[in-house]
Scaffold this motif. Structure first.
Motif, mmCIF file in Angstrom:
data_model
loop_
_atom_site.group_PDB
_atom_site.id
_atom_site.type_symbol
_atom_site.label_atom_id
_atom_site.label_comp_id
_atom_site.label_asym_id
_atom_site.label_seq_id
_atom_site.Cartn_x
_atom_site.Cartn_y
_atom_site.Cartn_z
ATOM 1 N N PRO A 40 -8.645 -9.811 1.020
ATOM 2 C CA PRO A 40 -7.423 -9.023 0.793
ATOM 3 C C PRO A 40 -7.328 -8.395 -0.600
ATOM 4 C CG PRO A 40 -6.888 -11.118 1.831
ATOM 5 C CD PRO A 40 -8.355 -11.155 1.492
ATOM 6 N N SER B 199 3.895 2.925 8.377
ATOM 7 C CA SER B 199 3.879 1.725 7.530
ATOM 8 C C SER B 199 2.860 0.720 8.037
ATOM 9 C CB SER B 199 5.260 1.073 7.502
ATOM 10 O OG SER B 199 6.177 1.910 6.866
ATOM 11 N N GLU B 200 2.812 0.526 9.349
ATOM 12 C CA GLU B 200 1.835 -0.408 9.924
ATOM 13 C C GLU B 200 0.418 0.087 9.723
ATOM 14 O OE1 GLU B 200 4.239 -2.410 13.667
ATOM 15 O OE2 GLU B 200 3.629 -0.303 13.836
ATOM 16 N N LYS C 55 -11.408 6.144 7.122
ATOM 17 C CA LYS C 55 -10.004 5.731 7.206
ATOM 18 C C LYS C 55 -9.158 6.801 7.890
ATOM 19 C CE LYS C 55 -8.413 3.134 3.666
ATOM 20 N NZ LYS C 55 -8.113 2.758 2.270
ATOM 21 N N ALA D 82 -0.629 2.113 7.315
ATOM 22 C CA ALA D 82 -0.931 1.981 5.884
ATOM 23 C C ALA D 82 -1.299 0.538 5.544
ATOM 24 C CB ALA D 82 0.260 2.447 5.050
ATOM 25 N N TRP D 83 -0.563 -0.403 6.073
ATOM 26 C CA TRP D 83 -0.827 -1.813 5.798
ATOM 27 C C TRP D 83 -2.172 -2.230 6.377
ATOM 28 C CZ3 TRP D 83 -1.339 -6.120 9.029
ATOM 29 C CH2 TRP D 83 -1.378 -7.336 8.357
ATOM 30 N N ARG D 84 -2.459 -1.859 7.621
ATOM 31 C CA ARG D 84 -3.721 -2.256 8.266
ATOM 32 C C ARG D 84 -4.947 -1.689 7.574
ATOM 33 N NH1 ARG D 84 -2.969 -2.724 14.794
ATOM 34 N NH2 ARG D 84 -1.142 -4.066 14.732
ATOM 35 N N SER E 101 -5.039 -0.990 4.313
ATOM 36 C CA SER E 101 -4.972 -1.376 2.901
ATOM 37 C C SER E 101 -4.597 -0.237 1.967
ATOM 38 C CB SER E 101 -6.293 -2.005 2.443
ATOM 39 O OG SER E 101 -6.599 -3.124 3.218
ATOM 40 N N TYR E 102 -3.786 0.682 2.431
ATOM 41 C CA TYR E 102 -3.237 1.691 1.524
ATOM 42 C C TYR E 102 -2.156 1.023 0.692
ATOM 43 C CZ TYR E 102 -5.600 5.682 3.643
ATOM 44 O OH TYR E 102 -6.544 6.580 4.065
ATOM 45 N N SER E 103 -1.992 1.482 -0.525
ATOM 46 C CA SER E 103 -0.978 0.900 -1.403
ATOM 47 C C SER E 103 0.431 1.248 -0.944
ATOM 48 C CB SER E 103 -1.189 1.374 -2.846
ATOM 49 O OG SER E 103 -1.147 2.787 -2.909
ATOM 50 N N SER E 104 0.565 2.351 -0.219
ATOM 51 C CA SER E 104 1.876 2.763 0.277
ATOM 52 C C SER E 104 1.705 3.810 1.371
ATOM 53 C CB SER E 104 2.709 3.372 -0.860
ATOM 54 O OG SER E 104 2.109 4.585 -1.287
ATOM 55 N N VAL E 105 2.796 4.061 2.090
ATOM 56 C CA VAL E 105 2.797 5.120 3.098
ATOM 57 C C VAL E 105 2.587 6.469 2.409
ATOM 58 C CG1 VAL E 105 4.218 6.324 4.809
ATOM 59 C CG2 VAL E 105 4.248 3.832 4.704
#
Length: 188
Positions: free
Chosen positions: A90, A145-146, A129, A148-150, A152-156
């Motif tokens: 992570p 948002s999901e 990506k 971006a999280w999956r 590993s982006y720092s934000s949307v």
């Protein structure tokens, strides 16, 4: 004997390669993306004949050590980004991840990749990506948002900016357009 094969990007590729090798009477012991372990070549069969058979389906045998390393990096990144294998820690960035998996310093890997592929490793990772983002947007099952999280982006906002830079439109515009503009992974 280990055969390193270019352009294997999915399970379907593994099936096609297995079938083609078995048609040549080659016993396949194990097969992974980019790599096939065989018992041996049947008498009278050359690697050039194997290469020609694989090339008919868009694959290629790699025997140059530098190309083997480049293909290894591509397979690792495809597995991690497209198939979500989850081998990257992570807190680990992609450069540290590749160093750990391949066993060379990132500067060497980056130079090798750029020289061989005509693009930087960073651009290749971004392209992978973005293809995954396009896939998820097309299926309309995840929020930005999901996604971006999956990935590993720092934000949307970071995801949206990168998507817009590559695609010329925002993820929302892409989703609304409902067009399939995906690229084959072996052409990235």
């Amino acid at each position: 004997m280990i055969l390193i094969i270019r352009n294997m990007v999915c399970d379907r590729c593994k099936r096609v390669v297995r079938e083609e090798l078995e048609k040549l009477s080659i016993v396949v012991l194990d097969i992974e993306l980019g790599e096939v372990i065989i018992d041996s070549l049947p008498a009278g069969l050359t690697l050039d004949e194997v290469r020609l058979t694989l090339q008919k389906d868009g694959f290629d045998l790699i025997d140059d050590r530098k190309q083997v390393v480049v293909e290894q990096m591509k397979v690792i990144l495809i597995n991690e980004i497209q198939h979500l294998k989850g081998e990257r820690l992570p807190t680990e960035n992609y450069s540290a991840f590749l160093e750990r998996k391949v066993g060379y310093e990132y500067s060497h890997l980056s130079h090798l990749f750029s020289t061989s592929e005509g693009q930087t490793l960073e651009k290749y990772i971004i392209a992978l990506k973005i293809e995954k983002v396009k896939e998820w947007l097309r299926y309309n099952e995840l929020t930005l948002s999901e996604i971006a999280w999956r990935l590993s982006y720092s934000s949307v906002q970071h995801l949206s900016a990168q998507f817009r830079q590559v695609m010329g439109q925002t993820p929302s515009q892409f989703r609304k357009a409902n067009r399939v503009e995906r690229r084959n992974l072996d052409t990235i």
